[in-house]
Design a protein around this motif. Sequence first.
Motif, short mmCIF file in Angstrom:
data_model
loop_
_atom_site.label_atom_id
_atom_site.label_comp_id
_atom_site.label_asym_id
_atom_site.label_seq_id
_atom_site.Cartn_x
_atom_site.Cartn_y
_atom_site.Cartn_z
N ASP B 207 9.02 -2.11 4.25
CA ASP B 207 7.91 -2.19 4.80
C ASP B 207 7.90 -2.08 6.38
O ASP B 207 7.40 -1.29 6.97
CB ASP B 207 7.21 -3.38 4.67
CG ASP B 207 5.67 -3.51 5.33
OD1 ASP B 207 5.01 -2.90 5.06
OD2 ASP B 207 5.44 -4.61 6.03
N ARG B 208 9.02 -2.57 6.92
CA ARG B 208 9.26 -2.56 8.47
C ARG B 208 9.45 -1.03 8.87
O ARG B 208 9.11 -0.75 9.81
CB ARG B 208 10.66 -3.65 8.89
CG ARG B 208 10.93 -3.26 9.93
CD ARG B 208 12.40 -3.93 10.21
NE ARG B 208 12.19 -5.43 10.54
CZ ARG B 208 11.82 -5.82 11.79
NH1 ARG B 208 11.96 -4.97 12.66
NH2 ARG B 208 11.89 -7.22 11.82
N TRP B 210 8.46 1.66 7.12
CA TRP B 210 7.36 2.36 7.23
C TRP B 210 6.25 2.16 8.27
O TRP B 210 5.67 3.13 8.87
CB TRP B 210 6.71 2.23 5.73
CG TRP B 210 7.25 3.05 4.80
CD1 TRP B 210 7.62 2.50 3.76
CD2 TRP B 210 7.46 4.37 4.65
NE1 TRP B 210 8.44 3.41 2.73
CE2 TRP B 210 8.03 4.56 3.36
CE3 TRP B 210 6.98 5.34 5.39
CZ2 TRP B 210 8.28 5.83 2.88
CZ3 TRP B 210 6.98 6.60 4.85
CH2 TRP B 210 7.79 6.75 3.66
N ARG B 211 6.32 1.07 8.70
CA ARG B 211 5.53 0.62 9.87
C ARG B 211 5.79 1.18 11.25
O ARG B 211 5.40 1.57 11.87
CB ARG B 211 5.25 -1.04 10.05
CG ARG B 211 4.40 -1.59 8.93
CD ARG B 211 4.72 -3.19 8.77
NE ARG B 211 4.41 -3.86 9.94
CZ ARG B 211 3.06 -4.31 10.23
NH1 ARG B 211 2.19 -4.11 9.23
NH2 ARG B 211 3.12 -4.93 11.08
N MET B 212 7.24 1.18 11.26
CA MET B 212 8.12 1.64 12.39
C MET B 212 7.57 3.32 12.43
O MET B 212 7.42 3.99 13.56
CB MET B 212 9.64 1.36 12.42
CG MET B 212 10.13 1.49 13.78
SD MET B 212 9.34 0.43 14.68
CE MET B 212 9.37 -0.90 14.04
N SER B 215 4.03 4.24 13.51
CA SER B 215 4.08 4.09 14.88
C SER B 215 4.71 5.05 15.77
O SER B 215 4.16 5.72 16.65
CB SER B 215 4.78 2.58 15.62
OG SER B 215 4.09 1.68 14.89
N TRP B 450 6.73 12.55 0.99
CA TRP B 450 6.13 11.33 1.35
C TRP B 450 4.77 11.58 1.74
O TRP B 450 3.99 10.76 1.11
CB TRP B 450 6.86 10.45 2.25
CG TRP B 450 6.64 11.01 3.76
CD1 TRP B 450 7.73 11.64 4.57
CD2 TRP B 450 5.68 10.56 4.68
NE1 TRP B 450 7.26 11.66 5.76
CE2 TRP B 450 6.22 11.04 5.91
CE3 TRP B 450 4.54 9.80 4.71
CZ2 TRP B 450 5.20 10.99 7.17
CZ3 TRP B 450 3.73 9.57 5.58
CH2 TRP B 450 4.14 10.18 6.98
N ARG B 453 2.89 12.85 -1.72
CA ARG B 453 2.90 11.73 -2.81
C ARG B 453 1.84 10.86 -2.15
O ARG B 453 1.08 10.32 -3.01
CB ARG B 453 4.24 11.21 -2.73
CG ARG B 453 4.26 10.20 -4.01
CD ARG B 453 5.62 9.56 -4.16
NE ARG B 453 6.69 10.39 -4.50
CZ ARG B 453 7.95 10.23 -3.73
NH1 ARG B 453 8.32 9.52 -2.90
NH2 ARG B 453 8.86 11.06 -4.38
N GLU B 454 1.74 10.55 -1.19
CA GLU B 454 0.69 9.50 -0.46
C GLU B 454 -0.82 10.05 -0.91
O GLU B 454 -1.58 9.63 -1.02
CB GLU B 454 0.87 9.46 0.99
CG GLU B 454 0.00 8.19 1.49
CD GLU B 454 0.20 8.20 3.01
OE1 GLU B 454 0.58 9.05 3.77
OE2 GLU B 454 -0.21 7.23 3.39
N MET B 457 -1.50 10.13 -4.25
CA MET B 457 -1.87 8.61 -4.64
C MET B 457 -3.23 8.31 -4.40
O MET B 457 -3.79 7.42 -4.87
CB MET B 457 -0.83 7.81 -3.89
CG MET B 457 -0.93 6.25 -4.17
SD MET B 457 0.52 5.32 -3.45
CE MET B 457 -0.04 5.18 -1.90
N MET B 458 -3.70 8.64 -3.06
CA MET B 458 -4.78 8.06 -2.47
C MET B 458 -6.06 9.10 -3.04
O MET B 458 -7.18 8.95 -2.22
CB MET B 458 -4.75 8.15 -0.99
CG MET B 458 -3.67 7.25 -0.50
SD MET B 458 -4.82 5.60 -0.74
CE MET B 458 -3.22 4.29 -0.52
N PRO B 475 -6.66 4.03 3.46
CA PRO B 475 -6.39 2.63 3.63
C PRO B 475 -6.52 1.99 4.78
O PRO B 475 -6.66 0.70 5.06
CB PRO B 475 -5.31 2.50 2.98
CG PRO B 475 -4.51 3.79 2.96
CD PRO B 475 -5.50 4.82 3.04
#
Lengths: 174, 476
Positions: B207-208, B210-212, B215, B450, B453-454, B457-458, B475
């Motif tokens: 998660d870290r 992906w957040r990085m 940003s 990625w 795939r996102e 998924m959405m 989201p």
Amino acid sequence: MARQNVLGVYADADSAAAGARSLRAAGFTGEDYEVLTGNPYPEGAFGDHPKRNKLFVFPIAGGLTGFSLALLFTAGTQAAFPLVTGGKPILAIPAMMIIMYEMSLLFAMIFTVMGVIFESRLPRFSGAGPVYDPRITLGYIGLLATVEEERIPAARQALQDGGAADVVGETTTA
Amino acid sequence: MASNEHSANGNSHGAPLPPATPEELNEDLIHEARRVGPRMRTLLIIFGSLFTLAFVGAGMRLASGTDDHTVWRYYAVCYFFVFSLTAGIPLAAIGLRMARAQWRKPTSRLAEMFLILGPMHVIFFIPLLAGAPPITGTEPPHNTMWMDWQLGPWLPDIIMVSTLAITGLGLLYASALPDLAAVRDHAADGTTKSWARRVARGWSGTDRQWRMHKSALGILGAFYVAMYAMTHFSFSTDFAISMVPGWKDPIFPAFHAVSGLQMGLGLFIVSMFLLRKVHGLGRYFELEQFWGFSRLLLVLTLFWFYFWWSAFILFWYGRLPHEQSIIALLIFGDPAESALLARPQFLMFAGAIGLSFIIPFLVIMWNPVRRSIVGPTIVGLVIISGGLFDRLRIYSNTWSVEQVGGHALEEVPAFAVPDIWDAAFFVGLLSGVPFLILLASRVIPIVSLWETREALMMRVVRPFGIGNAHVVGKPD
């Protein structure tokens, strides 16, 4: 106390969410596990605890560094060789601004890349992580629990109960 | 490869994306799209061989000397054409990512792949600086924005182009990092796997991380946009406006940037078409993407004319002698010379406005054309041709002016024919574009795994009324 890792691998988001619920039901908190995914998921989708980062500090620090260096360089060279051109001031501010803009962005960008690497805890020379499964980049979802040694069986059971396709790895991390 | 028959006919009824499982995505984007078959190998050899001509052309141009900047006119034309054509394409990914446009997701990596050309832009910019006229020591003095500063424009322009290239590479790396991890985990051949392991080392998708990652894409994208605008400002000011005495035009840098964006988007659409047809990636470059980008192409085409007209009208109604000289240099040619249609300057201008504005506008203004795959592709090709005429018009004429100093252009310089080394440089530099992108695509998937795939998924299709509706999740 030594902490160990155990990874539950789930085929889809629903079963991973079930795994996260199972971990919480077994007394683990969002601090005890992290989610490994092959693409970004909405924040908090698996109940994990969002970790704050300080990436924004890096471009600010880089920008200020670049600006200062550019100011020093442009003002310094002009002051060292003062040539009056067309009656204008020695320090040609409009021309200096271009260098200062470029250097600010250059250093902000370099610091940002460094910040991304640092804040992502990369590079990790030992590989993708203490416990990892290549299926994660295929779309599987991993729940990586990092807990005290004596709680590993409970974590393993919780991950299994949540419907994990596989539960892998146990490595001492600290 | 997963079937792409569904989209091969253009999918003109707005049918949903064909369902793709993670395994199919993996097969398409990690294995098939990166397979080095005989055709790919042949393309790499051809483009790679032609690319060497750029080094030969640049070397021979350097050998011809740097005292007379006019012999560098076609080097400047080629360089600024290829730069304008390719440097703006990543903005198709950056801008639409900022705007949270979901439909662009399968196309973003292709736009970002053009960032790999940054080092090429830096390398071939250095000889151009050597060939450019000095800013001090000329009589009458060369009018530049550098106030006789000995290091300008070379130092600031080198910093600028390098910063643009480094920012671009940083952005490409940040964007591709999750996909490099996928290549590391699943690539079939050892060499690619080894390369991917080196560059993606440690990425596990926490998660870290992906957040990085999110940003970083935002920050680096913003830096790239800032540098892109600045680079066009400096290029157009230092290597066009300041080369012509009496040319004062604050709108021209904006025109330069917008026309670069327009021709870049044209090339991007053509690239999508080629990947559909040649690479079999039709399910990722569907009608929805062509339709979306063709609307942007229409907007940029209108902007092309708006910025050109805004600058032209000042010179046209100002009618001061030096303004008339600029119009003669860049648009109508020398009125004392010959008939309008026999003047090279006018023919270049006619090609530029005809192929960059008139024809594209008259074609792409129609919704059925925009809502197709072939229509925007043809318009894209026309716009690329128009861009070449436009850069030819600007740089061959401005670099032909021998006396760069003074207050007014005395006479419109005669048209000069490019020599063999100019042609070699042009062919070589153009070939470098597909060569470097194809080479990079051996390691970096040309469609973002990625993001695709996102997107899948959405996005779901739900019955709505008597038909179906796409439901897209956003989201954040």
